[in-house]
Design an enzyme around this catalytic site. Sequence first.
Site, PDB file in Angstrom:
ATOM      1  N   GLU A 355       0.831  -1.201   0.000  1.00 19.64           N
ATOM      2  CA  GLU A 355       0.000   0.000   0.000  1.00 19.64           C
ATOM      3  C   GLU A 355       0.867   1.253   0.000  1.00 19.64           C
ATOM      4  O   GLU A 355       0.461   2.300  -0.503  1.00 19.64           O
ATOM      5  CB  GLU A 355      -0.941   0.000   1.210  1.00 19.64           C
ATOM      6  CG  GLU A 355      -2.105   0.975   1.069  1.00 19.64           C
ATOM      7  CD  GLU A 355      -3.164   0.796   2.133  1.00 19.64           C
ATOM      8  OE1 GLU A 355      -4.224   0.214   1.824  1.00 19.64           O
ATOM      9  OE2 GLU A 355      -2.940   1.230   3.277  1.00 19.64           O
ATOM     10  N   HIS A 386       6.660 -26.930   3.448  1.00 19.32           N
ATOM     11  CA  HIS A 386       5.828 -28.004   2.910  1.00 19.32           C
ATOM     12  C   HIS A 386       4.735 -27.440   2.002  1.00 19.32           C
ATOM     13  O   HIS A 386       3.741 -28.122   1.732  1.00 19.32           O
ATOM     14  CB  HIS A 386       5.219 -28.807   4.062  1.00 19.32           C
ATOM     15  CG  HIS A 386       6.250 -29.493   4.897  1.00 19.32           C
ATOM     16  ND1 HIS A 386       6.683 -30.775   4.659  1.00 19.32           N
ATOM     17  CD2 HIS A 386       6.979 -29.051   5.955  1.00 19.32           C
ATOM     18  CE1 HIS A 386       7.612 -31.106   5.536  1.00 19.32           C
ATOM     19  NE2 HIS A 386       7.814 -30.072   6.336  1.00 19.32           N
ATOM     20  N   LYS A 514     -13.795   1.521  -4.073  1.00 20.04           N
ATOM     21  CA  LYS A 514     -14.796   1.946  -3.085  1.00 20.04           C
ATOM     22  C   LYS A 514     -15.863   2.822  -3.744  1.00 20.04           C
ATOM     23  O   LYS A 514     -17.057   2.683  -3.454  1.00 20.04           O
ATOM     24  CB  LYS A 514     -14.123   2.714  -1.944  1.00 20.04           C
ATOM     25  CG  LYS A 514     -13.264   1.849  -1.039  1.00 20.04           C
ATOM     26  CD  LYS A 514     -12.947   2.525   0.281  1.00 20.04           C
ATOM     27  CE  LYS A 514     -12.073   3.742   0.123  1.00 20.04           C
ATOM     28  NZ  LYS A 514     -11.611   4.288   1.423  1.00 20.04           N
TER      29      LYS A 514
END
Length: 549
Positions: A355, A386, A514
């Site tokens: 960000e 793993h 947004k």
Amino acid sequence: MKNINPTQTAAWQALQKHFDEMKDVTIADLFAKDGDRFSKFSATFDDQMLVDYSKNRITEETLAKLQDLAKECDLASAIKSMFSGEKINRTENRAVLHVALRNRSNTPILVDGKDVMPEVNAVLEKMKTFSEAIISGEWKGYTGKAITDVVNIGIGGSDLGPYMVTEALRPYKNHLNMHFVSNVDGTHIAEVLKKVNPETTLFLVASKTFTTQETMTNAHSARDWFLKAAGDEKHVAKHFAALSTNATAVGEFGIDTANMFEFWDWVGGRYSLWSAIGLSIVLSIGFDNFVELLSGAHAMDKHFSTTPAEKNLPVLLALIGIWYNNFFGAETEAILPYDQYMHRFAAYFQQGNMESNGKYVDRNGNVVDYQTGPIIWGEPGTNGQHAFYQLIHQGTKMVPCDFIAPAITHNPLSDHHQKLLSNFFAQTEALAFGKSREVVEQEYRDQGKDPATLDYVVPFKVFEGNRPTNSILLREITPFSLGALIALYEHKIFTQGVILNIFTFDQWGVELGKQLANRILPELKDDKEISSHDSSTNGLINRYKAWRG
């Protein structure tokens, strides 16, 4: 803070030429030529943290040229500008002063000619008083019972930092149960509310403006749930506190503004855990431990602001990152903590870095022609071994890695920690030096394997090595050392932003989605077919409406 295109500097041109000389040099070659490499390319901070950057594809000449780049981009004056309260977040006309929040020296820091420290200290004192009342049980809920559970409702910087720190410092926690709700998906708040009792739960609503859509949606759902049990709205004041600056909205919600904890526009969300946003941390580990967290960060702030660049840990890590991102074409960096308590650390700095430096426009408003912020990802070891280490070891992508581990564990069970740390040490060795065809063939011969099998299988067992890593070994994960580690990464991000000529402390990239969501939301209220968007978005919305019934 000067606006300098790094690619136009003499240092960048020198680095490009140097890269041509270095691109085929291996880490194994570098160690073979210099038996003293570890001591030259490692440093200890405050006898609490060892940073080993020797397993990188760098030489002293590489670092000297990278330091020249930092000088040409005037990093030193940029650091002074931030610490002095200059408004270096120019797109929002704001100072950037998370360092003031942990300024344990209490030296004056001015914004618009006003010392911010008295207000910082006043909020800290208010957090101390409030938290002590909650932790001690002096604070009672609406039925006279003490608080047992705290639910932090926030998103982004109002969630990621406090959640990461409270998890990392679980060995220091008190009796209070901590919960975090961030996602506007109703499942998140619903599942948390199943675990708590309205009579003994305190909600912290973390939103500077008290208008953040996700946070306020969750806060109102929490309030509705609470009032179903409590009945009278006057009881809200005993069970909700606000981390905000909007006193009017806080009061309208039913929260006593005496329990509103303020912070300032010079505190960026992803740098806000040191502020009132960290109230959940204080409630989890106590105020004294929170002060230790601040003190560790302040110690790293002093190191960053006063240590010459050649020995400055955030600067060194930043420069090495630029070297890989812009010259070797490495697009990602992995953060790999070998400590289960640190399981949210990579996610926290995924926001912190991406960000901050995920920008394609420079400080002059021009589209850049070089790489800016990398993709950040990671999981705790040994789980990652793993899962995705296969690609790091034998894939076609270069993935520089930061390995982080404590020398002392909080849970000394049997030989668990020795096994964990043996993997920590082994992975960086394996990534650096690999395993040659000759070694694999000899192993097969020693095992008496069929020569035909050997010819077929050997290529798949070869490790090229030459995969770069940093190792950060902490004495122990304490509030102090964690604070220093977080600040180390914060200043690394800032340093890279300065050199890459981008604004690190705004985040305009979060806005468009947004805005469009606010436009789409009213269109979802009824069953009418939508045709106001592109065919893909129309199709998705219309299928959603058909399926929801």
